[in-house]
Design a protein around this motif. Structure first.
Motif, PDB file in Angstrom:
ATOM      1  N   SER A 192       0.809  -1.133   0.158  1.00 50.67           N
ATOM      2  CA  SER A 192       0.158   0.000  -0.018  1.00 50.67           C
ATOM      3  C   SER A 192       0.903   1.300  -0.004  1.00 50.67           C
ATOM      4  O   SER A 192       0.411   2.234  -0.552  1.00 50.67           O
ATOM      5  N   TYR A 193       2.025   1.103   0.586  1.00 48.77           N
ATOM      6  CA  TYR A 193       3.058   2.285   0.711  1.00 48.77           C
ATOM      7  C   TYR A 193       3.394   2.702  -0.651  1.00 48.77           C
ATOM      8  O   TYR A 193       3.729   3.942  -0.943  1.00 48.77           O
ATOM      9  N   PHE A 230       1.687   2.559  -3.436  1.00 44.26           N
ATOM     10  CA  PHE A 230       0.558   3.298  -4.188  1.00 44.26           C
ATOM     11  C   PHE A 230       0.756   4.621  -3.426  1.00 44.26           C
ATOM     12  O   PHE A 230      -0.033   5.604  -4.193  1.00 44.26           O
ATOM     13  N   PHE A 231       0.614   4.620  -2.172  1.00 43.36           N
ATOM     14  CA  PHE A 231       0.392   5.840  -1.615  1.00 43.36           C
ATOM     15  C   PHE A 231       1.749   7.063  -2.022  1.00 43.36           C
ATOM     16  O   PHE A 231       1.256   8.134  -2.244  1.00 43.36           O
ATOM     17  N   TRP A 232       2.789   6.584  -2.273  1.00 46.21           N
ATOM     18  CA  TRP A 232       3.834   7.482  -2.719  1.00 46.21           C
ATOM     19  C   TRP A 232       3.594   7.830  -4.254  1.00 46.21           C
ATOM     20  O   TRP A 232       3.814   8.874  -4.713  1.00 46.21           O
ATOM     21  N   GLN A 233       3.002   6.920  -4.899  1.00 47.33           N
ATOM     22  CA  GLN A 233       2.534   7.072  -6.134  1.00 47.33           C
ATOM     23  C   GLN A 233       1.409   8.371  -6.343  1.00 47.33           C
ATOM     24  O   GLN A 233       1.733   9.153  -7.095  1.00 47.33           O
ATOM     25  N   CYS A 234       0.576   8.139  -5.556  1.00 46.57           N
ATOM     26  CA  CYS A 234      -0.473   9.252  -5.347  1.00 46.57           C
ATOM     27  C   CYS A 234       0.218  10.452  -4.784  1.00 46.57           C
ATOM     28  O   CYS A 234      -0.359  11.696  -5.355  1.00 46.57           O
ATOM     29  N   LEU A 235       0.990  10.375  -3.827  1.00 42.78           N
ATOM     30  CA  LEU A 235       1.430  11.491  -3.345  1.00 42.78           C
ATOM     31  C   LEU A 235       2.526  12.453  -4.236  1.00 42.78           C
ATOM     32  O   LEU A 235       2.551  13.813  -4.283  1.00 42.78           O
ATOM     33  N   SER A 236       3.285  11.805  -4.961  1.00 40.89           N
ATOM     34  CA  SER A 236       3.858  12.319  -6.259  1.00 40.89           C
ATOM     35  C   SER A 236       2.990  13.185  -7.207  1.00 40.89           C
ATOM     36  O   SER A 236       3.407  14.139  -7.675  1.00 40.89           O
ATOM     37  N   GLU A 237       1.930  12.444  -7.580  1.00 41.28           N
ATOM     38  CA  GLU A 237       0.954  13.242  -8.524  1.00 41.28           C
ATOM     39  C   GLU A 237       0.544  14.262  -7.999  1.00 41.28           C
ATOM     40  O   GLU A 237       0.300  15.369  -8.612  1.00 41.28           O
ATOM     41  N   ILE A 248       7.117  -4.793  10.784  1.00 42.39           N
ATOM     42  CA  ILE A 248       5.690  -4.220  10.875  1.00 42.39           C
ATOM     43  C   ILE A 248       4.769  -5.096  10.925  1.00 42.39           C
ATOM     44  O   ILE A 248       4.626  -6.065  10.122  1.00 42.39           O
ATOM     45  N   ALA A 249       3.721  -4.899  11.560  1.00 41.55           N
ATOM     46  CA  ALA A 249       2.668  -5.532  12.109  1.00 41.55           C
ATOM     47  C   ALA A 249       1.389  -4.915  11.250  1.00 41.55           C
ATOM     48  O   ALA A 249       0.531  -5.867  10.703  1.00 41.55           O
ATOM     49  N   GLU A 250       1.332  -3.774  11.225  1.00 38.61           N
ATOM     50  CA  GLU A 250       0.103  -3.306  10.540  1.00 38.61           C
ATOM     51  C   GLU A 250       0.587  -1.687  10.282  1.00 38.61           C
ATOM     52  O   GLU A 250       1.343  -1.040  10.910  1.00 38.61           O
ATOM     53  N   CYS A 251      -0.324  -1.178   9.645  1.00 39.52           N
ATOM     54  CA  CYS A 251       0.106   0.255   9.143  1.00 39.52           C
ATOM     55  C   CYS A 251      -1.625   1.189   9.320  1.00 39.52           C
ATOM     56  O   CYS A 251      -2.609   0.373   8.759  1.00 39.52           O
ATOM     57  N   GLU A 252      -1.782   2.240   9.491  1.00 36.03           N
ATOM     58  CA  GLU A 252      -3.020   2.880   9.647  1.00 36.03           C
ATOM     59  C   GLU A 252      -2.842   4.243   8.999  1.00 36.03           C
ATOM     60  O   GLU A 252      -2.097   5.105   9.054  1.00 36.03           O
ATOM     61  N   TYR A 253      -3.880   4.445   8.062  1.00 42.57           N
ATOM     62  CA  TYR A 253      -3.938   5.682   7.235  1.00 42.57           C
ATOM     63  C   TYR A 253      -4.999   6.734   7.914  1.00 42.57           C
ATOM     64  O   TYR A 253      -6.049   6.076   7.953  1.00 42.57           O
ATOM     65  N   TYR A 254      -4.693   7.936   8.140  1.00 44.31           N
ATOM     66  CA  TYR A 254      -5.535   8.883   8.875  1.00 44.31           C
ATOM     67  C   TYR A 254      -5.762  10.194   7.835  1.00 44.31           C
ATOM     68  O   TYR A 254      -4.780  10.561   7.425  1.00 44.31           O
ATOM     69  N   ASP A 255      -7.076  10.432   7.660  1.00 48.44           N
ATOM     70  CA  ASP A 255      -7.049  11.806   6.934  1.00 48.44           C
ATOM     71  C   ASP A 255      -7.371  13.034   7.710  1.00 48.44           C
ATOM     72  O   ASP A 255      -8.373  13.721   7.578  1.00 48.44           O
ATOM     73  N   ARG A 256      -6.954  12.753   9.137  1.00 50.10           N
ATOM     74  CA  ARG A 256      -7.146  13.916  10.105  1.00 50.10           C
ATOM     75  C   ARG A 256      -5.838  14.046  10.980  1.00 50.10           C
ATOM     76  O   ARG A 256      -5.103  12.991  10.999  1.00 50.10           O
ATOM     77  N   LEU A 257      -5.651  15.290  11.406  1.00 51.51           N
ATOM     78  CA  LEU A 257      -4.221  15.470  12.100  1.00 51.51           C
ATOM     79  C   LEU A 257      -4.705  14.715  13.400  1.00 51.51           C
ATOM     80  O   LEU A 257      -5.440  14.905  14.088  1.00 51.51           O
TER      81      LEU A 257
END
Length: 336
Positions: free
Chosen positions: A164-165, A167-174, A292-301
């Motif tokens: 997932s990371y 794809f995350f950087w791909q989106c962030l680059s765009e 790494i056991a898991e990652c969490e994506y947040y759209d809040r600070l």
């Protein structure tokens, strides 16, 4: 005196017509959106926050009209006030259009997923018991790795998290490319890493392919004008060979890297990536083996994340290892 009165009447008449026109426009937008959401049952929460803003803006235009009617403000001032209200409403309508585009993308994706599941379920109805058991096990295994919550989602297991990371950087680059073309300030990715460094050395067979792809997108992000600052936290007081290899890889593509030894002052409950201005956070949680056991994506600070970054920022400054790639006016997220 009569000329002034006529001008005021014209302004008031214009305000009435404008209020009516804006009211009709907003009502049409609301009707279309409500119908679309009802028909497709798609993320209505997008509009629960947006539509009240639109209606409050419309209400402000109506209020302006009545204020001007009562107070007899001159035509120039009236025009400026009306234009300010109108511009705000245009911004709300533009935001609505952007949300509709996002809804359409989600809808298309869901339609694709839905069609594939229909074919799969049709096959399962006539499949042999062995195939039924195998496919339902696989589906349960992968779907159970995604756990949504109010402001984001969790991905279980290391392999899924790392994929997932990418794809995350791909989106962030765009996103950074678009910001640069629009003349907006760049994105600053503030990252803290304390789990296994083997992910970033490009020498561990388990991670090599993944790390190379993540590095390639991070390099693209930097070429598009973004900035990455990564703080590595290790067990030793000085940088060992593995950490140095990782630091070399990162600096080669333009990442600013700092190292801190773990101590009572330098401790983390989880690793994280912070996009402060974009209000987005990724949290990485490790198991007892430091993988790494898991990652969490947040759209809040999360204020605790921002404060932890600030503490590490000051700790580096005390050790004469200041971070230099973040402009001074964007360095201090909170006062400590």
């Amino acid at each position: 005196m009569s000329t002034i009165r006529r001008n005021q009447d014209r302004v008031q008449y214009l305000l009435v017509l404008t209020s009516i026109a804006l009211g009709i426009a907003v009502f049409c937008i609301y009707a279309i959106v409500s119908y679309s959401v009802k028909q497709e049952n798609l993320v209505a929460s997008f509009f629960q926050e947006l539509l009240p803003d639109i209606f409050s803006t419309l209400l402000s235009v109506v209020i302006v009209y009545f204020v001007l009617t009562r107070k007899g403000i001159n035509s120039d001032e009236s025009f400026l006030i009306l234009m300010e209200s109108n511009l705000k409403l245009q911004e709300e309508i533009k935001a609505t259009k952007e949300k509709l585009v996002a809804i359409e993308k989600i809808h298309s994706l869901l339609l694709g997923v839905d069609s594939r599941f229909k074919v799969l379920f049709k096959y399962l109805l006539s499949a042999e018991p062995f195939s039924q058991n195998m496919i339902t096990f696989i589906m349960d295994r992968f779907i159970s790795q995604i756990e949504p919550f109010q402001y984001g989602f969790t991905l279980k297991e290391e392999a899924v998290s790392l994929q997932s990371y990418i794809f995350f950087w791909q989106c962030l680059s765009e996103m950074q490319r678009v910001k640069k073309e629009a003349g907006h300030q760049n994105i600053i990715a503030r990252i803290v890493h304390s789990s296994s460094i083997h992910i970033w050395t490009n020498e561990h067979d388990k991670y090599k392919e993944l790390s190379l792809e993540i590095y390639s997108w991070q390099a693209e992000f930097i070429r598009n004008g973004g900035a990455i600052v990564r703080i590595l936290i290790g067990q030793n007081d000085v940088v060992d060979e593995d950490y140095q290899k990782a630091i070399n890889e990162m600096e080669e593509i333009g990442i600013e890297v700092k190292y801190l030894p773990k101590s009572p002052k330098v401790r983390l409950q989880y690793d994280f990536l912070l996009l402060h201005d974009e209000k987005f956070i990724v949290k990485w949680k490790s198991n007892q083996g430091n993988a790494i056991a898991e990652c969490e994506y947040y759209d809040r600070l999360d204020e605790s994340v921002a404060r932890k970054w600030q503490e590490l920022f000051f700790e580096l400054d005390k050790r004469n290892k200041p971070i230099i790639s973040i402009p001074k006016e964007r360095q201090f997220l909170y006062e400590i």
